[in-house]
Design an enzyme around this catalytic site. Sequence first.
Site, PDB file in Angstrom:
ATOM      1  N   ASP A  29      40.483  48.155  33.197  1.00 11.07           N
ATOM      2  CA  ASP A  29      40.377  47.998  34.645  1.00 11.07           C
ATOM      3  C   ASP A  29      40.576  49.376  35.265  1.00 11.07           C
ATOM      4  O   ASP A  29      41.564  50.059  34.960  1.00 11.07           O
ATOM      5  CB  ASP A  29      41.456  47.003  35.104  1.00 11.07           C
ATOM      6  CG  ASP A  29      41.362  46.673  36.589  1.00 11.07           C
ATOM      7  OD1 ASP A  29      41.339  47.624  37.402  1.00 11.07           O
ATOM      8  OD2 ASP A  29      41.334  45.482  36.942  1.00 11.07           O
TER       9      ASP A  29
ATOM     10  N   LYS B 264      47.599  47.239  31.294  1.00 10.34           N
ATOM     11  CA  LYS B 264      47.925  47.752  32.629  1.00 10.34           C
ATOM     12  C   LYS B 264      49.146  48.652  32.492  1.00 10.34           C
ATOM     13  O   LYS B 264      49.999  48.428  31.636  1.00 10.34           O
ATOM     14  CB  LYS B 264      48.215  46.545  33.524  1.00 10.34           C
ATOM     15  CG  LYS B 264      48.476  46.827  34.969  1.00 10.34           C
ATOM     16  CD  LYS B 264      48.340  45.523  35.775  1.00 10.34           C
ATOM     17  CE  LYS B 264      48.683  45.744  37.223  1.00 10.34           C
ATOM     18  NZ  LYS B 264      48.297  44.584  38.057  1.00 10.34           N
TER      19      LYS B 264
ATOM     20  N   HIS C 274      44.089  50.391  36.651  1.00  7.37           N
ATOM     21  CA  HIS C 274      45.298  50.105  35.876  1.00  7.37           C
ATOM     22  C   HIS C 274      45.991  51.302  35.250  1.00  7.37           C
ATOM     23  O   HIS C 274      46.859  51.130  34.405  1.00  7.37           O
ATOM     24  CB  HIS C 274      44.971  49.092  34.767  1.00  7.37           C
ATOM     25  CG  HIS C 274      44.855  47.697  35.282  1.00  7.37           C
ATOM     26  ND1 HIS C 274      44.877  46.587  34.485  1.00  7.37           N
ATOM     27  CD2 HIS C 274      44.747  47.218  36.557  1.00  7.37           C
ATOM     28  CE1 HIS C 274      44.759  45.499  35.216  1.00  7.37           C
ATOM     29  NE2 HIS C 274      44.673  45.858  36.473  1.00  7.37           N
TER      30      HIS C 274
HETATM   31  C1  RNT Z   1      45.369  42.388  37.556  1.00 10.81           C
HETATM   32  C2  RNT Z   1      44.168  42.396  36.669  1.00 10.81           C
HETATM   33  C3  RNT Z   1      43.427  41.092  36.555  1.00 10.81           C
HETATM   34  C4  RNT Z   1      43.283  40.365  37.885  1.00 10.81           C
HETATM   35  C5  RNT Z   1      42.380  39.153  37.839  1.00 10.81           C
HETATM   36  C6  RNT Z   1      42.473  38.340  39.074  1.00 10.81           C
HETATM   37  O1  RNT Z   1      45.896  43.626  37.751  1.00 10.81           O
HETATM   38  O2  RNT Z   1      43.300  43.412  37.055  1.00 10.81           O
HETATM   39  O3  RNT Z   1      42.208  41.303  35.939  1.00 10.81           O
HETATM   40  O4  RNT Z   1      42.827  41.224  38.874  1.00 10.81           O
HETATM   41  O5  RNT Z   1      42.640  38.416  36.727  1.00 10.81           O
HETATM   42 ZN    ZN Z   2      41.386  43.477  36.102  1.00 12.50          ZN
END
Ligand code: RNT
Ligand code: ZN
Length: 423
Positions: A263, A232, A266
């Site tokens: 993600d 992230k 992120h």
């Molecule tokens: C947080 C991450 C992570 C969470 C989950 C709940 O920024 O994206 O994956 O959203 O673990």
């Molecule tokens: Zn995530």
Amino acid sequence: MSQKSDSQIQSAYTLAKESYAALGVDTEAALLRLESIPISLHCWQGDDVGGFEKRIGGLTGGIAVTGNYPGKARNADELRRDLDMAYQLVPGKHRLNLHAIYLEAEGQVERNKIEPAHFSAWVDWAKANGHGLDFNPTCFSHPLAADGFTLSHRDPAIRQFWVEHCIACRRIGAYFGKQLGTPAVTNIWIPDGFKDTPADRQTPRRLLLESLDAIFAEKIDPRFNLDSVEPKLFGLASESYVTGSMEFYVPYAVERKVMLTLDSGHFHPTESIADKIASLMLYLNGLLLHVSRGVRWDSDHVVTLTDDLQAIAREAVRSQALERIHFGLDYFDGSINRIAALAIGARSTLRALLLALLEPFELLSDYEKGGDYSGRLGLQEELKTMPFSAVWNVYCLRKGVPMGMDFIGEIKAYEQSELAGRE
Ligand code: RNT
Ligand code: ZN
């Protein structure tokens, strides 16, 4: 759905099939491939990332759910019923992504003491319904995460607690995999970071490296559990520094042969994870996509069929490595019906995948190889108005899930019959 509408869907599909065939695309082959891609629905959309630990204290870790839509699941049975409803609205067979805080235990169990037995009801339910299970350590919403550090904490006792939690989670993942005959992806995300400019950027990262090596020291058969790590760029209260950054985790994943999680919320707002897939798949054993939608920041809005989502799906399909790419949803919206939130995100993700599978990749590549970039651009634009929805509708029809707005009707009925009774 009446017979008449069914036959309308069929004839629209026949026309669409011909249009795609003219571009060299086999719609039946695309639907067969789509059927083989499970989406891991995230249990935490069902109750605003609350979980069922007997602990008071809210959601921490720099992630936030807003909204107070009535009918939130209050226990695991309610959540499973809500999930059953959501799966009925999504064509195909899909997985469930659990977090450690969704355990079911009599009293309070410390996170480093959780065991497979605490998840046996989830496994029974998954078996009965044909779902694979995935897993996540919960390294937030806990007193030992209160100062914003877990696996990279300077205090060795706190690090050890979280190491033990993650080890316990990998074993639970392996239990899921063994019981269900499909490996669980156990994904580690930690909130660790600094709100303001750090002095020492390296020490927390060295500590995280040590913690991860301790967590992964025990070898687990990849037929049962696959490990992944999630980078992230920033979070709430970790705006200036995140220990587990992209530059930290990519080499780690490649060197230690674990998976990487990308993600979509992120990174910088104009930076798409779609652009990263082709390169990473040359090196990684596996990739987990946390499909999310950031609006201006990592806001975790319900996934919709955006350009970004379509690009992610296209790159996953084009990577020729779809079997090493896992799809999971990750967002939390408490302002609308939570089952609708799940169903809409899952349907949008499948639609993006179907669009990608219907892409005439060879034709586009031929233009490119021939240096005909005008042809390539022209075709890319033409594709945007191809009769895609006719193919989607026939897929829903074949899978017996509602088409068009019918799924919202079913959610409304469930709201009356089930959710209305919840305080
Ligand atoms: C947080 C991450 C992570 C969470 C989950 C709940 O920024 O994206 O994956 O959203 O673990
Ligand atoms: Zn995530």
